[in-house]
Scaffold this motif. Structure first.
Motif, PDB file in Angstrom:
ATOM      1  N   VAL A 179       0.746  -6.960  -8.497  1.00  0.00           N
ATOM      2  CA  VAL A 179       1.679  -7.901  -7.851  1.00  0.00           C
ATOM      3  C   VAL A 179       2.321  -7.237  -6.620  1.00  0.00           C
ATOM      4  N   PHE A 180       2.718  -5.968  -6.796  1.00  0.00           N
ATOM      5  CA  PHE A 180       3.333  -5.236  -5.684  1.00  0.00           C
ATOM      6  C   PHE A 180       2.399  -5.187  -4.469  1.00  0.00           C
ATOM      7  N   PHE A 181       1.146  -4.826  -4.713  1.00  0.00           N
ATOM      8  CA  PHE A 181       0.206  -4.738  -3.590  1.00  0.00           C
ATOM      9  C   PHE A 181      -0.080  -6.112  -3.006  1.00  0.00           C
ATOM     10  N   GLY A 182      -0.070  -7.112  -3.886  1.00  0.00           N
ATOM     11  CA  GLY A 182      -0.267  -8.480  -3.399  1.00  0.00           C
ATOM     12  C   GLY A 182       0.855  -8.906  -2.473  1.00  0.00           C
ATOM     13  N   VAL A 183       2.080  -8.602  -2.929  1.00  0.00           N
ATOM     14  CA  VAL A 183       3.240  -8.931  -2.095  1.00  0.00           C
ATOM     15  C   VAL A 183       3.189  -8.144  -0.781  1.00  0.00           C
ATOM     16  N   LEU A 184       2.834  -6.884  -0.901  1.00  0.00           N
ATOM     17  CA  LEU A 184       2.730  -6.034   0.305  1.00  0.00           C
ATOM     18  C   LEU A 184       1.713  -6.603   1.290  1.00  0.00           C
ATOM     19  N   LEU A 185       0.595  -7.039   0.743  1.00  0.00           N
ATOM     20  CA  LEU A 185      -0.429  -7.638   1.602  1.00  0.00           C
ATOM     21  C   LEU A 185       0.108  -8.878   2.305  1.00  0.00           C
ATOM     22  N   GLY A 186       0.805  -9.645   1.535  1.00  0.00           N
ATOM     23  CA  GLY A 186       1.410 -10.860   2.111  1.00  0.00           C
ATOM     24  C   GLY A 186       2.376 -10.511   3.221  1.00  0.00           C
ATOM     25  N   LEU A 187       3.208  -9.483   2.960  1.00  0.00           N
ATOM     26  CA  LEU A 187       4.171  -9.073   3.982  1.00  0.00           C
ATOM     27  C   LEU A 187       3.471  -8.575   5.242  1.00  0.00           C
ATOM     28  N   VAL A 188       2.426  -7.809   5.010  1.00  0.00           N
ATOM     29  CA  VAL A 188       1.671  -7.297   6.174  1.00  0.00           C
ATOM     30  C   VAL A 188       1.130  -8.456   6.993  1.00  0.00           C
ATOM     31  N   LEU A 189       0.510  -9.413   6.313  1.00  0.00           N
ATOM     32  CA  LEU A 189      -0.056 -10.554   7.029  1.00  0.00           C
ATOM     33  C   LEU A 189       1.032 -11.355   7.757  1.00  0.00           C
ATOM     34  N   LEU A 190       2.175 -11.507   7.055  1.00  0.00           N
ATOM     35  CA  LEU A 190       3.273 -12.245   7.687  1.00  0.00           C
ATOM     36  C   LEU A 190       3.780 -11.519   8.944  1.00  0.00           C
ATOM     37  N   ALA A 191       3.918 -10.197   8.783  1.00  0.00           N
ATOM     38  CA  ALA A 191       4.394  -9.409   9.924  1.00  0.00           C
ATOM     39  C   ALA A 191       3.435  -9.529  11.105  1.00  0.00           C
ATOM     40  N   MET A 192       2.175  -9.448  10.811  1.00  0.00           N
ATOM     41  CA  MET A 192       1.168  -9.558  11.892  1.00  0.00           C
ATOM     42  C   MET A 192       1.229 -10.946  12.537  1.00  0.00           C
ATOM     43  N   LEU A 193       1.415 -11.937  11.677  1.00  0.00           N
ATOM     44  CA  LEU A 193       1.497 -13.303  12.184  1.00  0.00           C
ATOM     45  C   LEU A 193       2.731 -13.470  13.092  1.00  0.00           C
ATOM     46  N   ALA A 194       3.833 -12.858  12.615  1.00  0.00           N
ATOM     47  CA  ALA A 194       5.071 -12.939  13.403  1.00  0.00           C
ATOM     48  C   ALA A 194       4.886 -12.249  14.748  1.00  0.00           C
ATOM     49  N   ARG A 220       0.078   1.730 -26.613  1.00  0.00           N
ATOM     50  CA  ARG A 220       0.308   2.302 -25.265  1.00  0.00           C
ATOM     51  C   ARG A 220      -0.465   1.540 -24.169  1.00  0.00           C
ATOM     52  N   SER A 221      -1.626   1.039 -24.549  1.00  0.00           N
ATOM     53  CA  SER A 221      -2.468   0.309 -23.585  1.00  0.00           C
ATOM     54  C   SER A 221      -1.782  -0.960 -23.080  1.00  0.00           C
ATOM     55  N   TYR A 222      -0.911  -1.503 -23.944  1.00  0.00           N
ATOM     56  CA  TYR A 222      -0.203  -2.712 -23.516  1.00  0.00           C
ATOM     57  C   TYR A 222       0.700  -2.407 -22.319  1.00  0.00           C
ATOM     58  N   PHE A 223       1.426  -1.287 -22.417  1.00  0.00           N
ATOM     59  CA  PHE A 223       2.318  -0.900 -21.293  1.00  0.00           C
ATOM     60  C   PHE A 223       1.539  -0.534 -20.030  1.00  0.00           C
ATOM     61  N   GLU A 224       0.428   0.082 -20.289  1.00  0.00           N
ATOM     62  CA  GLU A 224      -0.423   0.452 -19.139  1.00  0.00           C
ATOM     63  C   GLU A 224      -0.887  -0.797 -18.397  1.00  0.00           C
ATOM     64  N   ALA A 225      -1.312  -1.783 -19.200  1.00  0.00           N
ATOM     65  CA  ALA A 225      -1.799  -3.033 -18.594  1.00  0.00           C
ATOM     66  C   ALA A 225      -0.667  -3.733 -17.857  1.00  0.00           C
ATOM     67  N   GLN A 226       0.537  -3.656 -18.465  1.00  0.00           N
ATOM     68  CA  GLN A 226       1.702  -4.286 -17.811  1.00  0.00           C
ATOM     69  C   GLN A 226       2.006  -3.608 -16.461  1.00  0.00           C
ATOM     70  N   PHE A 227       1.936  -2.298 -16.473  1.00  0.00           N
ATOM     71  CA  PHE A 227       2.194  -1.540 -15.236  1.00  0.00           C
ATOM     72  C   PHE A 227       1.151  -1.870 -14.156  1.00  0.00           C
ATOM     73  N   VAL A 228      -0.094  -1.943 -14.611  1.00  0.00           N
ATOM     74  CA  VAL A 228      -1.174  -2.264 -13.663  1.00  0.00           C
ATOM     75  C   VAL A 228      -0.944  -3.652 -13.069  1.00  0.00           C
ATOM     76  N   ARG A 229      -0.530  -4.588 -13.931  1.00  0.00           N
ATOM     77  CA  ARG A 229      -0.278  -5.950 -13.435  1.00  0.00           C
ATOM     78  C   ARG A 229       0.850  -5.940 -12.385  1.00  0.00           C
ATOM     79  N   ARG A 230       1.913  -5.170 -12.704  1.00  0.00           N
ATOM     80  CA  ARG A 230       3.020  -5.105 -11.746  1.00  0.00           C
ATOM     81  C   ARG A 230       2.587  -4.442 -10.420  1.00  0.00           C
ATOM     82  N   LEU A 231       1.749  -3.448 -10.596  1.00  0.00           N
ATOM     83  CA  LEU A 231       1.226  -2.771  -9.406  1.00  0.00           C
ATOM     84  C   LEU A 231       0.413  -3.730  -8.545  1.00  0.00           C
TER      85      LEU A 231
END
Lengths: 243, 257
Positions: free
Chosen positions: A22-37, A9-20
């Motif tokens: 990535v999601f927040f990383g992408v979100l951060l990038g989008l926020v920075l891009l939006a601010m830059l724009a 079960r820990s494997y799936f948990e770790a996978q979910f955390v990794r995806r999470l």
């Protein structure tokens, strides 16, 4: 067939955390891009506004220069305009007394004779000394003066005699019917003090100060002002217009 | 890393994004927004100013016309009513005033009432001008001629009073007293001549120490002082011609600056 998931079960948990992550990383990038724009957009707007401002500034400076020129022209000519106004005021002032006397003649009863017409101190009153042939005539004269509301705002009238009381009573002192009749027909010497609606005020020279008297400035005694009215001459009538 | 739970990641992610958002807003966007707002406000303000261009052009033209009109009007009065006394040169101004007060003004005043059919009863006396060129000549320069007494009928007297406005100098008349029997009424009034000297006050004249203004002594103390104006009878014929159209100013003497 039975399938058994042996992945822990820990494997799936770790996978979910990794995806999470990535999601927040992408979100951060989008926020920075939006601010830059947004920043870029404002930069462009600022540049455009400044460009417009430069264009408008030329005209605005032109307007300011024109307004300054107009103000300078007006300031330059102000002393001249003040002098012109003073000259015109003086000429108007010179005519005022003539106008007053002409109007007064219009309201003067024809049987009344004037001894003197004297303006008061400060030019706010006019003192008229005159003679009416009878009490009735002095009354008519007074009623005429009351109608001169365009000329006078106030009027005091003195000199109307009583019975055996001072002015004009010379003919009444003897008593009796004939004497009374003579009294009624004897001349009435009156004084009317009229308050002028428009006082005769001398204009103020440019700068507001009273005009410097050249004679006084040079140490010469001034002879300004009116001569004191002398003894009234014989009875005289101010003619009515047209006479 | 393996110990991070989803809760940790969510909290850290949200916080990080919020911090990035706030940081970018406050350090990148907000200053530019403010700058833009300021530039926009200035643009609006300057546009409002620039939009006044036609009005400003018209107003400037109007001011120019007013200026020109006032100068023309004043020149008219100056030509008609003011002797040429330029204070730019104090000595010449002083001498021009001597002439004005000793020679020119008296005969002009004496002869004027006769034009209107009234008789001048008094002698005109004009005080002498200063003999110190450094005595400031005020503007307006007022010469107090004093009391005038004229005799005539009612309307001639009124016309003669109004007629002073046609005189070759600017005069101010105090309200008159009128007495007597028509057609031989007597009017008494005060008369002042008002002169606006031309130009700006020039530099002081270097003088020997102890020089004083002798005008008050009737010219006795100065040596150079002009005689006062003791006018005799109104019929005195020695004066320059008077009563011409405006601009026909006798005397004056000094060229315009």
């Amino acid at each position: 067939m039975l399938s058994i998931n042996l992945i822990p079960r820990s494997y799936f948990e770790a996978q979910f955390v990794r995806r999470l992550m990535v999601f927040f990383g992408v979100l951060l990038g989008l926020v920075l891009l939006a601010m830059l724009a947004l920043t870029m957009m404002y930069e462009q707007k600022i540049a455009r506004t400044n460009e417009q401002l430069q264009q408008v500034e030329v005209r605005a400076q032109q307007v300011e220069a024109l307004e300054k020129q107009a103000a300078d022209l007006r300031a330059e000519v102000k002393p001249i305009q003040d002098k012109i106004k003073y000259i015109r005021d003086v000429m108007t002032y010179n005519r005022k007394m003539v106008g007053v006397l002409q109007e007064l003649a219009r309201y003067t009863y024809r049987k009344v004779s004037y001894e003197s017409v004297t303006p008061g101190e400060g030019g706010s009153t006019l003192t008229i000394v005159g003679v009416a042939p009878s009490i009735m005539d002095s009354g008519r004269y007074l009623l005429g003066l009351y109608r001169a509301t365009n000329l006078f705002s106030g009027l005091t009238f003195s000199g109307v005699p009583g019975y055996r009381s001072g002015a004009g009573d010379s003919g009444q002192q003897a008593g009796g019917g004939l004497a009374a009749l003579q009294g009624a027909l004897s001349p009435v010497r009156f004084t009317a003090v009229c308050t002028l609606r428009e006082p005769l005020v001398a204009p103020t020279p440019p700068g507001g100060a009273a005009p410097a008297d050249a004679g006084a400035a040079a140490g010469v005694p001034s002879t300004s002002g009116m001569p004191p009215p002398g003894t009234p001459a014989a009875l005289g009538a101010v003619p009515e217009p047209g006479q | 890393m393996s110990k991070l739970t989803r809760l940790h990641v969510i909290v850290i992610g949200v916080v990080l994004n919020l911090v990035a958002l706030a940081g970018a807003y406050f350090f990148l966007v907000k200053p530019r927004m403010e700058k833009f707002a300021a530039a926009d406000a200035k643009l609006k303000e300057r546009t409002a100013v620039a939009d006044r261009l036609p009005v400003a052009e018209a107003d400037r033209q109007k001011a120019e016309l007013e200026n020109l009109q006032a100068r023309q009007d004043y020149r008219r009065y100056e030509d008609a009513k003011m002797p040429v006394i330029s204070v730019a040169d104090r000595t010449q101004a002083m001498i021009a005033l001597w002439r004005e007060q000793a020679e020119v003004l008296g005969p002009m005043i004496e002869n004027w009432p006769r034009r209107y059919g009234v008789e001048l009863l008094n002698n005109v006396s004009i005080p002498p001008a200063t003999t110190n060129p450094n005595t400031p000549i005020p503007s307006p320069y007022v010469i107090d001629v004093g009391a005038m007494s004229v005799r005539g009928d009612f309307y001639s007297i009124l016309r003669s009073i109004e007629g002073w406005n046609q005189f070759n100098r600017l005069v101010q008349i105090s309200p008159m007293t009128i007495q007597g029997v028509s057609p031989s009424l007597t009017a008494n009034y005060g008369l002042r001549v008002i002169i606006f000297p031309r130009g700006k006050m020039g530099p002081e004249v270097a003088m020997a120490k102890g020089s004083t203004d002798a005008a008050g002594a009737g010219g006795a103390g100065g040596g150079m002082a002009p005689p006062p104006m003791p006018m005799g009878a109104p019929d005195m014929g020695a004066g320059p011609p008077v009563g011409g159209p405006p601009g026909e100013v006798p005397g004056g003497g000094m060229p315009a600056p």
